[in-house]
Design a protein around this motif. Structure first.
Motif, PDB file in Angstrom:
ATOM      1  N   GLU A  19      36.644  22.096 -36.768  1.00  0.00           N
ATOM      2  CA  GLU A  19      37.159  22.940 -35.690  1.00  0.00           C
ATOM      3  C   GLU A  19      36.301  22.825 -34.439  1.00  0.00           C
ATOM      4  O   GLU A  19      36.822  22.829 -33.320  1.00  0.00           O
ATOM      5  CB  GLU A  19      37.236  24.397 -36.152  1.00  0.00           C
ATOM      6  N   ARG A  22      37.290  19.532 -32.853  1.00  0.00           N
ATOM      7  CA  ARG A  22      38.648  19.617 -32.294  1.00  0.00           C
ATOM      8  C   ARG A  22      38.674  20.396 -30.988  1.00  0.00           C
ATOM      9  O   ARG A  22      39.233  19.933 -29.977  1.00  0.00           O
ATOM     10  CB  ARG A  22      39.584  20.284 -33.303  1.00  0.00           C
ATOM     11  N   ILE A  23      38.064  21.556 -30.983  1.00  0.00           N
ATOM     12  CA  ILE A  23      38.095  22.402 -29.786  1.00  0.00           C
ATOM     13  C   ILE A  23      37.324  21.756 -28.645  1.00  0.00           C
ATOM     14  O   ILE A  23      37.763  21.791 -27.484  1.00  0.00           O
ATOM     15  CB  ILE A  23      37.552  23.804 -30.113  1.00  0.00           C
ATOM     16  N   THR A  25      36.933  18.602 -28.134  1.00  0.00           N
ATOM     17  CA  THR A  25      37.710  17.456 -27.646  1.00  0.00           C
ATOM     18  C   THR A  25      38.919  17.904 -26.838  1.00  0.00           C
ATOM     19  O   THR A  25      39.184  17.377 -25.743  1.00  0.00           O
ATOM     20  CB  THR A  25      38.168  16.589 -28.839  1.00  0.00           C
ATOM     21  N   GLU A  26      39.640  18.873 -27.334  1.00  0.00           N
ATOM     22  CA  GLU A  26      40.869  19.325 -26.668  1.00  0.00           C
ATOM     23  C   GLU A  26      40.602  20.082 -25.371  1.00  0.00           C
ATOM     24  O   GLU A  26      41.463  20.132 -24.497  1.00  0.00           O
ATOM     25  CB  GLU A  26      41.683  20.198 -27.615  1.00  0.00           C
ATOM     26  N   ASN A  27      39.432  20.680 -25.253  1.00  0.00           N
ATOM     27  CA  ASN A  27      39.137  21.512 -24.081  1.00  0.00           C
ATOM     28  C   ASN A  27      37.945  20.980 -23.298  1.00  0.00           C
ATOM     29  O   ASN A  27      37.193  21.749 -22.697  1.00  0.00           O
ATOM     30  CB  ASN A  27      38.874  22.950 -24.526  1.00  0.00           C
ATOM     31  N   GLU A  29      37.596  19.467 -20.438  1.00  0.00           N
ATOM     32  CA  GLU A  29      37.522  19.788 -19.012  1.00  0.00           C
ATOM     33  C   GLU A  29      37.090  21.230 -18.786  1.00  0.00           C
ATOM     34  O   GLU A  29      36.311  21.522 -17.872  1.00  0.00           O
ATOM     35  CB  GLU A  29      38.868  19.516 -18.343  1.00  0.00           C
ATOM     36  N   ASP A  30      37.597  22.133 -19.613  1.00  0.00           N
ATOM     37  CA  ASP A  30      37.198  23.535 -19.494  1.00  0.00           C
ATOM     38  C   ASP A  30      35.711  23.709 -19.764  1.00  0.00           C
ATOM     39  O   ASP A  30      35.018  24.446 -19.045  1.00  0.00           O
ATOM     40  CB  ASP A  30      38.000  24.411 -20.462  1.00  0.00           C
TER      41      ASP A  30
END
Length: 433
Positions: A19, A22-23, A25-27, A29-30
């Motif tokens: 997790e 995943r988080i 990688t997916e976020n 830019e944030d």
């Protein structure tokens, strides 16, 4: 112009590690916007690099020591579990000046002093919000938000497996073995649930909470511990008749001995909790921690206490803090251990007891039983008798007394001819009488 990336090594790719990756990688830019620089995963340490792990294969390595030692790694996220291997890796990272984020309560409960010393010496950050109560923010409030206050007590439900089992037993009337099996089928209990159901997990967390709250190094070995494996459906039914429920509690508090010495208590055990207490309403796999401070009063933290995503949330919160410190040149809070308070033995703690026993149904039994309490200056609050004949059941609830006196009383009851057996002994928390 893009700032220089901050390199992250992730040790472990289980539920939490997956997790976290995943988080991140997916976020991406944030996270870059929040920190001021991009975070880049330099590698992920796993036991075996074969098979589809859901991440870029080139990131995987089965050599965590080499990964931790790389020059392009600035922050190490340890979510392996266990003690010996993580201890070596975390110490190595800290000694090299790398910040460490860990969710490893067992490691911290045994070696928090050693790790804190290494972090202080190398001026590295050591963050561990995820080690206690999953996604619930309780470590940082104790270390920072309440740093100007005096914390007197921290008590809570910090193990989701045991809370699920006790909640299900209370709701369905099923026995412990049946409910434990169901918890396993639903994924709430491990194949070997010993660490959870015997209180070891909660004791590790209690040690961490006590260390932070009372500015004293406390290890898991300092924590008095009992588990829930002896709790019966009859206990829960009797608890209802007393307007209580049963919860596995971790309790850390300041006490003053009869000689006026300040001490701390750290203990874990199943206890009767009045239904009007805030912890009584915490059911299922949820966790909650109640903090009592002199100026702030009572504060309660509640939420998901375990699971991949909730725990990853706490890990990533620490990661953002550590990365910001790397980017701006700051440091997180250091260990506070100035108080150096002694941990009081369990026998010195004032508690209340609930004692359930099978007794002979004949004249004088109650007087004989009551005399054993009186001999040790233990005052009885209530007495209930259920059934008759050979199956008579006597339930006694006491007022506050020294735990040693209560323990001695129970031992003496077991030797009485009129007592067939002492079926259950539990403490009662959340009251003051």
């Amino acid at each position: 112009m893009t700032s220089k990336p901050i390199g992250v090594a992730v040790l472990g790719l289980g539920n939490v590690g997956s997790e976290v990756v995943r988080i991140l990688t997916e976020n991406a830019e944030d996270f870059e916007a929040r920190i001021g620089a991009p975070l880049e995963i330099r590698g992920i340490a796993v036991r075996r690099v074969d098979g589809d792990r859901g991440v870029a294969p080139e990131l995987l390595t089965d050599d965590p020591a080499e990964l931790v030692g790389r020059d392009d790694v600035d922050i190490v996220v340890e979510v392996l579990g266990g003690i010996d291997i993580p201890r070596k890796l975390v110490l190595s990272a800290l000694e090299k000046g790398k910040s460490v984020i860990t969710a490893n309560k067992a490691l911290l409960a045994e070696y928090t002093g050693e790790l804190a010393d290494a972090a202080e010496k190398s001026r590295a950050d050591l963050y561990f919000e995820a080690a206690v109560a999953g996604a619930i923010p309780v470590v940082r409030p104790l270390m920072q938000s309440l740093a100007g206050d005096r914390v007197n007590k921290v008590a809570g439900i910090v193990n989701g497996t045991t809370n699920f089992i006790l909640s299900a037993m209370d709701e369905t009337g099923a026995d412990y073995a049946e409910t434990l099996a169901e918890a396993g089928r639903l994924g709430y209990a491990e194949a070997d649930p010993t660490a959870d159901v015997e209180g070891y997990d909660a004791a590790s967390k209690a040690a961490i909470l006590a260390s932070i709250a009372f500015h004293t190094r406390v290890t898991a070995g300092d924590v008095y511990r009992e588990g829930i494996s002896k709790i019966t459906a009859d206990d829960l039914e009797t608890a209802k008749s007393l307007d209580c429920t049963i919860k596995l509690l971790a309790i850390c508090e300041r006490i003053v001995t009869p000689k006026g010495k300040e001490r701390i208590s750290a203990r874990v055990y199943p206890a009767l909790v009045p239904l009007n207490h805030p912890l009584a309403a915490v059911n299922g796999a949820f966790n909650a921690v109640v903090v009592e401070a002199e100026a702030a009063g009572r504060l309660m933290f509640y939420g998901q206490g375990a699971g991949g995503a909730p725990t990853a949330s706490a890990v990533l919160g620490d990661l953002v803090m550590a990365a910001r410190n790397k980017f701006y040149g700051g440091r997180g809070p250091l260990e506070s251990k100035y108080a150096k308070l002694k941990v009081a033995p369990m026998g010195d703690i004032l508690t209340r007891y609930y004692v359930s026993m099978q007794v002979a149904d004949k004249p004088g039994v109650l007087a004989t039983v009551a005399a054993e309490f009186s001999k040790r200056d233990v005052s009885i609050s209530t007495v209930r008798q259920q059934g008759s004949g050979d199956g008579a059941r006597l339930v006694v609830v006491t007022h506050l007394a020294a735990d040693s006196a209560l323990s001695d009383t129970v031992a003496s009851l077991e030797q009485l001819d009129v007592v067939v057996n002492v079926a259950s002994v539990l403490r009662l928390e959340g009251t003051t009488v």
